[in-house]
Every structure is written in structure tokens, then in C-alpha cells.
Design a protein around this motif. Structure first.
Motif, PDB file in Angstrom:
ATOM      1  N   THR A  16      -2.883  28.265  61.516  1.00 14.81           N
ATOM      2  CA  THR A  16      -2.044  28.951  60.144  1.00 14.81           C
ATOM      3  C   THR A  16      -0.838  28.884  60.652  1.00 14.81           C
ATOM      4  O   THR A  16       0.152  28.737  59.944  1.00 14.81           O
ATOM      5  CB  THR A  16      -2.864  30.291  59.923  1.00 14.81           C
ATOM      6  OG1 THR A  16      -4.026  30.187  59.712  1.00 14.81           O
ATOM      7  CG2 THR A  16      -2.162  30.822  58.554  1.00 14.81           C
ATOM      8  N   TYR A  17      -0.394  29.538  62.043  1.00 11.31           N
ATOM      9  CA  TYR A  17       0.870  29.542  62.604  1.00 11.31           C
ATOM     10  C   TYR A  17       1.378  28.273  62.618  1.00 11.31           C
ATOM     11  O   TYR A  17       2.509  28.034  62.434  1.00 11.31           O
ATOM     12  CB  TYR A  17       0.804  30.323  63.889  1.00 11.31           C
ATOM     13  CG  TYR A  17       0.511  31.763  63.372  1.00 11.31           C
ATOM     14  CD1 TYR A  17       1.428  32.571  63.443  1.00 11.31           C
ATOM     15  CD2 TYR A  17      -0.788  32.306  63.578  1.00 11.31           C
ATOM     16  CE1 TYR A  17       1.191  33.914  63.025  1.00 11.31           C
ATOM     17  CE2 TYR A  17      -1.137  33.547  63.417  1.00 11.31           C
ATOM     18  CZ  TYR A  17      -0.202  34.223  63.199  1.00 11.31           C
ATOM     19  OH  TYR A  17      -0.289  35.675  62.800  1.00 11.31           O
ATOM     20  N   ALA A  18       0.706  27.055  63.156  1.00 12.74           N
ATOM     21  CA  ALA A  18       1.135  25.779  63.213  1.00 12.74           C
ATOM     22  C   ALA A  18       1.551  25.266  62.017  1.00 12.74           C
ATOM     23  O   ALA A  18       2.709  24.575  61.919  1.00 12.74           O
ATOM     24  CB  ALA A  18       0.195  24.769  63.902  1.00 12.74           C
ATOM     25  N   ALA A  19       0.804  25.563  61.023  1.00 13.30           N
ATOM     26  CA  ALA A  19       0.966  24.983  59.588  1.00 13.30           C
ATOM     27  C   ALA A  19       2.401  25.521  59.159  1.00 13.30           C
ATOM     28  O   ALA A  19       3.276  24.657  58.700  1.00 13.30           O
ATOM     29  CB  ALA A  19       0.124  25.386  58.632  1.00 13.30           C
ATOM     30  N   LEU A  20       2.613  26.939  59.373  1.00 13.81           N
ATOM     31  CA  LEU A  20       3.835  27.637  59.017  1.00 13.81           C
ATOM     32  C   LEU A  20       4.947  26.929  59.585  1.00 13.81           C
ATOM     33  O   LEU A  20       6.105  26.840  59.067  1.00 13.81           O
ATOM     34  CB  LEU A  20       3.633  29.024  59.224  1.00 13.81           C
ATOM     35  CG  LEU A  20       5.133  29.740  59.002  1.00 13.81           C
ATOM     36  CD1 LEU A  20       5.267  29.825  57.550  1.00 13.81           C
ATOM     37  CD2 LEU A  20       4.911  31.358  59.425  1.00 13.81           C
TER      38      LEU A  20
END
Length: 194
Positions: free
Chosen positions: A121-125
Motif C-alpha cells: 500500500t505504501y509502495a503504491a502510494l
């Protein structure tokens, strides 16, 4: 248009993370993860998406266009304003700034409040936020994903369950409105902006 690559990138992030979680569970002696088929399903979704891009009338030439655009981005962005970074002094970029600050603020809240991360989720953001910041035309992709990511940060995720009802519903709603504002604000003047 090479926008399909961003959907494939998102699928790839989630497939890799599901695979890494499964490997970590086995390595740590925890045995089979809660959803044992998750990595397989995620990789199958990525494969199906990739096959779908090849089934279009353009077939593999779509990837050639993507490569040429990426390779020539610096030169092209000198003459096409939508290929330049977003700017605070440009009014049609303002909804993107709301999305960027709101979504990254939600992520920071999550780190501070829970301290357990769902890395995909952090990588996508980070990936979609940075690409939107560097390339104004990509605001639309970030606009579709930012509200969902912010909601995930503020309500919890399947990987790390937070408190029962954290604050942030208003922020998620504001991000959804900002993502719609990007489309409404930019569409009527498309091609007429300075």
C-alpha cells in the motif's frame, strides 16, 4: 495510450507483496498463510492483465510506445505542459495537491498510530504519488487510487488491523471529491490551458 502500464504496475506491487508474505510465513515457521491462494491469484491477475494488453488491436506495439515515451520524456516534456511536473501556481493542478497532501498525510497518520505496515500500500502510494508529481498528465491515475489508499490507511488493512474506528472519514471524502475535481476541472479546458 500507455496508461495500461500503471494498472499492471499496481497488480505487480500487490502480487509481489502477497508472494513475499507467503515466503515469510514459511520461512518463519508459521506454516500456510491465512489466504494461501492469494499470491497465485495476484500473479494470475497480472498475467491476465498483460495478456489483455496484447489482445488489443495494437498488440505488443503498445509496449514500444511506452518505451519510446519513457525514453524521450525529458525532451517531450519541454514542449507538452501536461508532461511537466505539477505546480502550485497552476490552478488546474490544485486538486492534485489536495490528493498528494491528503493521501501522504493519511499514510503518515497510519505509521504513527499503528506502526505496522502493509508495504504494498505504501509502495503504491509512493509510486503513483511520485509519478503524478513529476508528470501532470498522470494526476488522473493518482486520482483514482489516492482515495482508496487513504481509506485503507485510515480504516486499516487486511495486513494490520487498527483501532476500531480511526478518524479520517472526512479526509477520505475530501480526496474522493478532489479526484472528481481533477476530471471536472481539467476536461472542459483540455487543450486550451497555457
Amino acid at each position: 495510450h500507455a496508461g495500461f502500464a500503471y494498472g499492471l504496475a499496481l497488480l505487480g506491487l500487490y502480487a509481489a507483496a502477497a508472494h513475499a508474505r507467503r515466503l515469510a510465513a514459511f520461512a518463519g515457521g508459521a506454516g500456510e498463510p491465512e489466504v494461501p491462494s492469494a499470491p497465485r491469484e495476484a500473479w494470475l491477475a497480472l498475467a491476465a492483465g498483460t495478456a489483455g494488453t496484447l489482445a488489443t488491436p495494437f498488440g505488443p506495439t503498445s509496449y514500444a510506445v511506452l518505451w519510446r515515451h519513457w525514453k524521450d520524456l525529458g525532451r517531450i516534456s519541454l514542449s507538452i505542459t501536461e508532461w511537466q511536473p505539477i505546480r502550485l501556481q497552476t490552478p488546474w493542478h490544485w486538486p492534485a495537491w489536495v490528493l498528494l497532501f491528503g493521501a501522504f498525510g493519511a499514510a503518515l497518520w497510519r505509521v504513527r498510530a499503528v506502526r505496522r505496515l502493509a508495504p504494498e500500500t505504501y509502495a503504491a502510494l509512493l509510486y503513483f504519488g511520485v509519478t503524478a508529481f513529476r508528470h501532470a498528465r498522470l494526476m488522473a491515475y493518482f486520482g483514482t487510487i489516492a482515495p482508496a489508499l487513504a481509506w485503507d490507511f485510515l480504516r486499516g488493512s487486511p495486513v494490520a488491523e487498527p483501532e476500531a474506528d480511526p478518524p479520517g472519514r472526512q479526509l477520505s471524502a475530501a480526496l474522493v471529491l478532489a479526484s472528481h475535481a481533477i476530471a471536472l476541472w481539467t476536461a472542459p479546458s483540455y487543450g486550451t490551458r497555457p
